[in-house]
Motif scaffolding. Structure first.
Motif, short mmCIF file in Angstrom:
data_model
loop_
_atom_site.label_atom_id
_atom_site.label_comp_id
_atom_site.label_asym_id
_atom_site.label_seq_id
_atom_site.Cartn_x
_atom_site.Cartn_y
_atom_site.Cartn_z
N ALA A 1 -3.52 7.56 -6.19
CA ALA A 1 -3.37 6.12 -6.47
C ALA A 1 -1.91 5.74 -6.27
O ALA A 1 -1.00 6.46 -6.71
CB ALA A 1 -3.79 5.82 -7.91
N LEU A 2 -1.69 4.64 -5.58
CA LEU A 2 -0.34 4.14 -5.34
C LEU A 2 -0.08 3.00 -6.33
O LEU A 2 -0.83 2.01 -6.35
CB LEU A 2 -0.24 3.66 -3.89
N ALA B 1 -4.73 1.28 -4.70
CA ALA B 1 -3.38 0.75 -4.92
C ALA B 1 -3.42 -0.29 -6.04
O ALA B 1 -4.40 -1.03 -6.18
CB ALA B 1 -2.85 0.13 -3.64
N PHE B 2 -2.37 -0.32 -6.82
CA PHE B 2 -2.33 -1.17 -8.01
C PHE B 2 -1.00 -1.89 -8.14
O PHE B 2 0.05 -1.34 -7.81
CB PHE B 2 -2.56 -0.31 -9.27
N THR C 1 -7.85 -2.27 -0.99
CA THR C 1 -7.71 -3.51 -1.76
C THR C 1 -6.80 -3.26 -2.95
O THR C 1 -7.00 -2.30 -3.70
CB THR C 1 -9.08 -3.99 -2.26
N ILE C 2 -5.80 -4.09 -3.12
CA ILE C 2 -4.90 -3.93 -4.26
C ILE C 2 -5.59 -4.42 -5.52
O ILE C 2 -6.12 -5.53 -5.56
CB ILE C 2 -3.58 -4.70 -4.01
N ARG C 3 -5.62 -3.55 -6.54
CA ARG C 3 -6.26 -3.88 -7.80
C ARG C 3 -5.21 -4.14 -8.86
O ARG C 3 -4.05 -3.73 -8.72
CB ARG C 3 -7.14 -2.70 -8.27
N HIS C 4 -5.63 -4.79 -9.95
CA HIS C 4 -4.70 -5.02 -11.05
C HIS C 4 -4.53 -3.76 -11.87
O HIS C 4 -5.47 -2.98 -12.02
CB HIS C 4 -5.20 -6.16 -11.94
N MET C 5 -3.33 -3.57 -12.41
CA MET C 5 -3.03 -2.39 -13.24
C MET C 5 -4.05 -2.21 -14.36
O MET C 5 -4.33 -1.08 -14.77
CB MET C 5 -1.62 -2.50 -13.83
N ILE D 1 1.35 7.99 -7.20
CA ILE D 1 2.70 7.78 -6.69
C ILE D 1 3.15 6.44 -7.24
O ILE D 1 2.49 5.42 -6.99
CB ILE D 1 2.74 7.75 -5.15
N SER D 2 4.25 6.42 -8.00
CA SER D 2 4.74 5.16 -8.55
C SER D 2 6.01 4.72 -7.85
O SER D 2 6.97 5.46 -7.74
CB SER D 2 5.00 5.30 -10.05
#
Lengths: 222, 222
Positions: free
Chosen positions: B90-91, B117-118, B133-137, B153-154
């Motif tokens: 997860a990015l 990805a978040f 698709t970018i998701r919310h944290m 990976i942050s």
């Protein structure tokens, strides 16, 4: 400019100075005026004995029971690191990563500046990112001289990494941060540092899968 | 999955395995069938005595005058590294750098995959990069469970890094690669590795300015 007289600092100590400097700046920003080696050790994950030994190379910087004076240490390390002189950087290879580096441009550090960018793709040459015009690799030597660039960051993929590094060396640059992990040949007077994200990630995952106790992996600390 | 029986490999050796593996794969791609420790040493900049000592932990892998069998070593290290199992990543933090990492997505390694990805920026949530698709944290824990993500990976900036890492830990992820250099607190069972580009660059420049002889700086080698 080579300052040979500073070679007396052991290599291992020298490698930790940028890390020390960075954290002292963070402490200063948080209004911390002094810190004991034990507290500093916890913060940066370097053994306190190592910290005390390293600091001892710069004279009597700490007092027992009092700790180290943060602003004084910053002064000393800033002098050693020459941080208040702008480091002018050329970015070589304007792909996804190169583009991200130009956009970020070490914004938390006003003295580290990407001032020029180069690619060999004609469709990129002449375009701008963050007010930096992408130039062709053929213009590297000329721009490096004119702009006083001393350092290069290369994000050119492994396949073309040696060629890019050869051009960088020819331009007169002597410090290269290379995001392609494949080892390249450089003359003895050129320093090259590799950032290998794939290997870092594989190492992390390997340790996660095989060891239960905690390991912190900032290789620069070791 | 923790495989405790592999803990007998010394830490320093274990850290070099991903590097060995990577270079052996490069050799294999170049149709090199066997290599002597001396040649391998020149290639990867690790002393040949270290290589021989490391390899000896995996049984009698080399023969004097013959060298090491590349494909056999790859088999052994691949087994140790468990490289043929997909690592689902997860990015976290879709800024310039996060975006570049998603786009590149370790394309030279088919088993390392950024699968989600978040970000906490509502204007990014729902947008797509490379079909991700970018998701919310807030959805992190749910997605991590559903997608079988083990690694994060942050690229969240230092200021918000601890908060992001807390969410990552809560989601059940135990391996974190963190591009924010500020040390964060994690439980003992979580492995965290820092990539600090500013410090790497400052170290390089410092050595370039102060030492004339050649130094290669892949800290993972040391």
């Amino acid at each position: 400019m080579k300052k040979e007289e500073e070679c007396k600092i052991p290599n291992a100590t020298a490698k930790r100075i940028p890390l020390y400097y960075r954290y002292l700046k963070i402490l200063e920003e948080s209004n911390v005026e002094r810190i004991k080696s034990k507290e500093f050790s916890q913060l940066i994950q370097v053994p306190s004995a190592t910290i005390r030994r390293d600091f001892s190379h710069f004279g009597e910087l700490g007092r027992s029971g009092y700790g180290y004076d943060v602003s004084y240490l910053i002064q000393v390390f800033s002098h050693i690191l020459n941080t208040q002189v702008e480091k002018r950087i050329a970015l070589i290879g304007v792909g996804n990563l190169g583009r991200a580096l130009i956009k970020n441009n070490f914004r938390r550090n006003e003295y580290l500046n990407i001032v020029s960018a180069f690619d060999s793709d004609p469709s990129l040459v002449g375009t701008k990112i963050n007010n930096i015009t992408i130039r062709h690799m053929d213009d590297l030597a000329e721009v490096v001289k004119k702009e006083g660039v001393m350092t290069a960051i290369s994000t050119v993929p492994s396949k073309h990494s040696q060629g890019a590094v050869d051009s960088i060396v020819t331009s007169g640059i002597t410090a290269i941060l290379n995001f392609a992990p494949g080892r390249v040949k450089v003359p003895d007077n050129v320093k090259i540092q590799y950032i290998d994200l794939t290997t870092e990630l594989q190492t992390l995952i390997y340790f996660d899968e095989n060891f239960t106790s905690n390991h912190q992996f900032n290789f620069a600390n070791q």
